[in-house]
Enzyme design. Sequence first.
Site, PDB file in Angstrom:
ATOM      1  N   LYS A   1      92.422  30.059 -23.282  1.00  0.00           N
ATOM      2  CA  LYS A   1      93.250  29.850 -22.096  1.00  0.00           C
ATOM      3  C   LYS A   1      92.321  29.461 -20.951  1.00  0.00           C
ATOM      4  O   LYS A   1      92.387  29.975 -19.838  1.00  0.00           O
ATOM      5  CB  LYS A   1      94.026  31.153 -21.827  1.00  0.00           C
TER       6      LYS A   1
ATOM      7  N   ASP B   1      98.852  28.570 -25.007  1.00  0.00           N
ATOM      8  CA  ASP B   1     100.317  28.403 -24.966  1.00  0.00           C
ATOM      9  C   ASP B   1     100.742  27.188 -25.783  1.00  0.00           C
ATOM     10  O   ASP B   1     101.735  27.227 -26.520  1.00  0.00           O
ATOM     11  CB  ASP B   1     100.851  28.355 -23.526  1.00  0.00           C
TER      12      ASP B   1
ATOM     13  N   ASP C   1      95.415  38.396 -31.310  1.00  0.00           N
ATOM     14  CA  ASP C   1      96.376  39.460 -31.608  1.00  0.00           C
ATOM     15  C   ASP C   1      97.794  38.877 -31.584  1.00  0.00           C
ATOM     16  O   ASP C   1      98.575  39.025 -32.530  1.00  0.00           O
ATOM     17  CB  ASP C   1      96.218  40.564 -30.546  1.00  0.00           C
TER      18      ASP C   1
ATOM     19  N   TYR D   1      90.298  44.098 -24.586  1.00  0.00           N
ATOM     20  CA  TYR D   1      90.289  45.264 -25.467  1.00  0.00           C
ATOM     21  C   TYR D   1      89.074  46.155 -25.248  1.00  0.00           C
ATOM     22  O   TYR D   1      88.908  47.157 -25.929  1.00  0.00           O
ATOM     23  CB  TYR D   1      90.317  44.825 -26.940  1.00  0.00           C
TER      24      TYR D   1
END
Length: 404
Positions: free
Chosen positions: A214, A266, A290, A147
């Site tokens: 991640k 995930d 988000d 972002y």
Amino acid sequence: MKISMQSGQLVVPDSVDIPFIEGDGTGPDIWSASRVVFDAAVKKAFGGRKKVNWVELLAGEKAVANGKELLPSETLEQIKSHFVAIKGPLTTPVGTGFRSINVTLRQELDLYACVRPVKWFKGVPAPVKSPQDVNIVIFRENTEDVYAGLEWQSGSEKAQKLVSFLNGELGCKLASDAAIGIKPMTKRNSQRLVRAALKYAVANKRRSVTLVHKGNIMKYTEGAFKDWGYSVATSEFGGEIVTESAVVASGASSAGKILINDRIADNMFQQMLLRPSEYDVIATPNLNGDYLSDAAAAQVGGLGIAPGGNINYETGFAVFEATHGSAPKYAGQDKVNPGSVILSGAMLFEYLGWSSVAKLIESAMEEAIVSKKVTYDFHRQIEGATLLKCSEFAGEIANNVEKS
Ligand code: NAD
């Protein structure tokens, strides 16, 4: 009177000025409905001893209509001088070069923690069998990650320069027409976000804090977020936490302590659906947060009742807002659910230490939903429900507040 800060604590006067930004699209409908609920709850909680003076600030389409910029500098200055604000959703102009008023506001005020509580309210139609098992608070890093706005279009001069630098100097093998985006993540910003989540967990006696990342793929950004997070937990909260690895490896007891663990993003999406009751407070980088907060909101019945706060716990600056956008196709129809801004207001009152107001708002809203008096989004999913307009739903909540 304005809020002030003394020794790092907000001082809230009994007659407090609180700025609001109405918002674009459905914002004006939602804001005027929400305000009725806020005023009713403050009156009920304090019987006139405390009150809010709402101060309008301009941003978005209304600012432009008044001959100002999309995000006027005086709006930013006013938020700083009042410490807090609540806002309706703002439309992001497409193709004007202005990225997003919302993102700009968060970056300009350095509102580094996006705090999104997600829990089920009785009576809300949800797509899963046990929505009551969800009761989490997501702390999403709000200032960096992808972002940060560092990206270059495929084939542009700057993208090509970067490609040749990366290929020539760092041995990458990028195609000459690659679009390039940069994902900066820093120790300072990751740690202050995790620290805020841990402090929240301690103050609110929550059971666990899960670092969602991640890091298996993006080792030096997302993986570092996890490592920096554990390091804050162990070095600054050592007496109050226990790591999951210590529990598993050496049978350390987690009794009376906050369990710190981590999950790969995930996997976390599966965990949220399959074992939501095992999760409590979540700390995560910007993009994961988000996605995860929208998915979690959907799990308990959708965006119509998903609140949020953007907070800098050091400066005290905080802007509360709905998770959803301005839904322009419903603008001016007095139709959509004002629940997200109403609950964002409850978060604002909680932040100011006016917890009794927050509790009144939450239980009065739940009562309206349980009695099946709801806006269109819930109406179409609840058998035998009464369809209310945006303003009528707020009126129903305000009535419930008054008679509580
Ligand atoms: P949106 O959230 O505005 O609307 C998507 C859909 O969600 C709507 O069509 C509607 O079905 C549902 N929805 C939204 N608000 C609802 C409510 N209060 N009650 C019931 N249902 C509701 O998303 P979008 O259409 O992608 O975005 C519209 C604009 O809002 C864009 O300009 C976007 O950039 C902006 N936006 C602003 C914010 C913010 O102010 N923080 C957040 C997200 C999007």
